[in-house]
Structure formats: C-alpha cells, structure tokens
Design a protein around this motif. Sequence first.
Motif, PDB file in Angstrom:
ATOM      1  N   PHE A  96       0.841  -1.192   0.000  1.00  0.00           N
ATOM      2  CA  PHE A  96       0.000   0.000   0.000  1.00  0.00           C
ATOM      3  C   PHE A  96       0.877   1.243   0.000  1.00  0.00           C
ATOM      4  O   PHE A  96       1.883   1.276   0.718  1.00  0.00           O
ATOM      5  CB  PHE A  96      -0.899  -0.007   1.249  1.00  0.00           C
ATOM      6  CG  PHE A  96      -1.720   1.229   1.400  1.00  0.00           C
ATOM      7  CD1 PHE A  96      -2.910   1.352   0.700  1.00  0.00           C
ATOM      8  CD2 PHE A  96      -1.313   2.273   2.217  1.00  0.00           C
ATOM      9  CE1 PHE A  96      -3.679   2.502   0.818  1.00  0.00           C
ATOM     10  CE2 PHE A  96      -2.093   3.415   2.343  1.00  0.00           C
ATOM     11  CZ  PHE A  96      -3.271   3.524   1.646  1.00  0.00           C
ATOM     12  N   PRO A  97       0.609   2.275  -0.743  1.00  0.00           N
ATOM     13  CA  PRO A  97      -0.545   2.534  -1.599  1.00  0.00           C
ATOM     14  C   PRO A  97      -0.337   2.155  -3.067  1.00  0.00           C
ATOM     15  O   PRO A  97      -1.148   2.549  -3.909  1.00  0.00           O
ATOM     16  CB  PRO A  97      -0.753   4.032  -1.458  1.00  0.00           C
ATOM     17  CG  PRO A  97       0.638   4.570  -1.318  1.00  0.00           C
ATOM     18  CD  PRO A  97       1.416   3.503  -0.565  1.00  0.00           C
ATOM     19  N   ASP A  98       0.706   1.428  -3.366  1.00  0.00           N
ATOM     20  CA  ASP A  98       1.018   1.127  -4.760  1.00  0.00           C
ATOM     21  C   ASP A  98       0.374  -0.174  -5.265  1.00  0.00           C
ATOM     22  O   ASP A  98       0.806  -0.700  -6.287  1.00  0.00           O
ATOM     23  CB  ASP A  98       2.529   1.010  -4.945  1.00  0.00           C
ATOM     24  CG  ASP A  98       3.222   2.334  -4.618  1.00  0.00           C
ATOM     25  OD1 ASP A  98       2.652   3.387  -4.953  1.00  0.00           O
ATOM     26  OD2 ASP A  98       4.302   2.297  -4.016  1.00  0.00           O
ATOM     27  N   CYS A  99      -0.625  -0.675  -4.572  1.00  0.00           N
ATOM     28  CA  CYS A  99      -1.237  -1.937  -4.979  1.00  0.00           C
ATOM     29  C   CYS A  99      -1.998  -1.760  -6.298  1.00  0.00           C
ATOM     30  O   CYS A  99      -2.566  -0.711  -6.558  1.00  0.00           O
ATOM     31  CB  CYS A  99      -2.164  -2.466  -3.899  1.00  0.00           C
ATOM     32  SG  CYS A  99      -3.460  -1.311  -3.410  1.00  0.00           S
ATOM     33  N   GLU A 100      -1.985  -2.785  -7.088  1.00  0.00           N
ATOM     34  CA  GLU A 100      -2.729  -2.793  -8.353  1.00  0.00           C
ATOM     35  C   GLU A 100      -4.095  -3.436  -8.101  1.00  0.00           C
ATOM     36  O   GLU A 100      -4.196  -4.402  -7.353  1.00  0.00           O
ATOM     37  CB  GLU A 100      -1.970  -3.625  -9.388  1.00  0.00           C
ATOM     38  CG  GLU A 100      -0.637  -3.030  -9.781  1.00  0.00           C
ATOM     39  CD  GLU A 100      -0.772  -1.721 -10.536  1.00  0.00           C
ATOM     40  OE1 GLU A 100      -1.704  -1.600 -11.355  1.00  0.00           O
ATOM     41  OE2 GLU A 100       0.044  -0.824 -10.291  1.00  0.00           O
ATOM     42  N   PRO A 101      -5.139  -2.937  -8.747  1.00  0.00           N
ATOM     43  CA  PRO A 101      -6.450  -3.581  -8.567  1.00  0.00           C
ATOM     44  C   PRO A 101      -6.434  -5.023  -9.082  1.00  0.00           C
ATOM     45  O   PRO A 101      -5.718  -5.332 -10.021  1.00  0.00           O
ATOM     46  CB  PRO A 101      -7.384  -2.724  -9.431  1.00  0.00           C
ATOM     47  CG  PRO A 101      -6.611  -1.555  -9.889  1.00  0.00           C
ATOM     48  CD  PRO A 101      -5.168  -1.811  -9.638  1.00  0.00           C
ATOM     49  N   CYS A 102      -7.230  -5.870  -8.412  1.00  0.00           N
ATOM     50  CA  CYS A 102      -7.308  -7.276  -8.842  1.00  0.00           C
ATOM     51  C   CYS A 102      -8.063  -7.390 -10.140  1.00  0.00           C
ATOM     52  O   CYS A 102      -8.958  -6.689 -10.421  1.00  0.00           O
ATOM     53  CB  CYS A 102      -8.031  -8.131  -7.806  1.00  0.00           C
ATOM     54  SG  CYS A 102      -7.012  -8.444  -6.377  1.00  0.00           S
TER      55      CYS A 102
END
Length: 185
Positions: A179-185
């Motif tokens: 977080f906050p660089d997570c990619e949407p699933c």
Amino acid sequence: MEPFTFSDFRSGIVESAVSWHRVGKKMMWVYQPDEVIFLLKLIQPKAMKYFDIQLFYGHRDWIQDGNYEAISCGAQASYRALTRKSDLKLSVTYPGIEENFHGALFDSLLNSDIITRNSREKFPDMMNLELRKKDWTQFFEVLRQRLQPLHTLNDIENEFDGNLNSEFWDRMKQRVTNFPDCEPC
C-alpha cells in the motif's frame, strides 16, 4: 422540515457509524472481530452527492504501523449479500429493489437532475435526516453483526464460498504490504 446540506448528510453518516472504529477523519471505518480486519470505505464520486460503499478485508498481521487504510488493497467482500433490505426495519421508504437499495440508502437526493427531483417528490421522507440516521445506524450495526463471527481467514473462505488458496492469501498480503502502490485485482 429544514432542508439539509451535503455536509449535514455526511455528518449524519459519520454519527451513525458508532459501532465501527473510524480511521482518522476519512469516510472509512474498521472492525476487527479477531485476526481478520474489515475496512468499510464510503467513496464520494467526483462532484456527486452520494457515496459508494466498498468493504475490504485482510489479516491483522498484514498491517504495518497501524495503517488500517492499507486493507483497501486487500480482498473485497460483498456487503450487499451481508445486509439485505429485508434484514432492516427501515424508518424511510427507499426507491428501488433489493439490488440497488444500498445506492438509495447512501444517496443524499441533493443533486438537481430531473430524476433526483422526481425521487424527492415521490419519497419525501428521504429528506428527513433524523430518520435517515436511524437507518444508517441500523445498517452499520447489522453489517458489523454479520461480520462478527468471521474471526479467521478460514471463516472468510467458508462465508464467502471462496476457493481461496494460499496463493490468493499471499497475493492479498503482498498487496496490503505494498500500500498505496497496490494494483487492482
């Protein structure tokens, strides 16, 4: 009956979420029955006068430095399946059917388009903020009660009928950690 502002509407929702723990001053709350943490997030689409709901979950060990907002990178749960219109004893008559009830529940009806104006005329009790607060309080409490028995990731798998394997949980843990660089699933 005095007309309310969007600020009043927003404050009413915040006051109604008393059974959850608010994250800072944001429109998000956490509930932690045990190992699992749930993050309820209300998002206001740009220039709109309503909120969309998102419900995320993850494991408490994934949280670093008390950053509960990171759970928004975790898996998403269907709050609609957990809180149906028929589960609530509503004070207000809301338009729509079971599938779109949640959208009406968190719509201020303060937009000026013709559909909203017609809705205000057909459903005047939606403009009564005190009644709406009762409904929001009930919604938040029913959702919390439905989440209360979900203590572990295994409980999550059973409740949400998921074929969730260790790879899924590893991916969710990695997303929360990033977080906050997570990619949407």
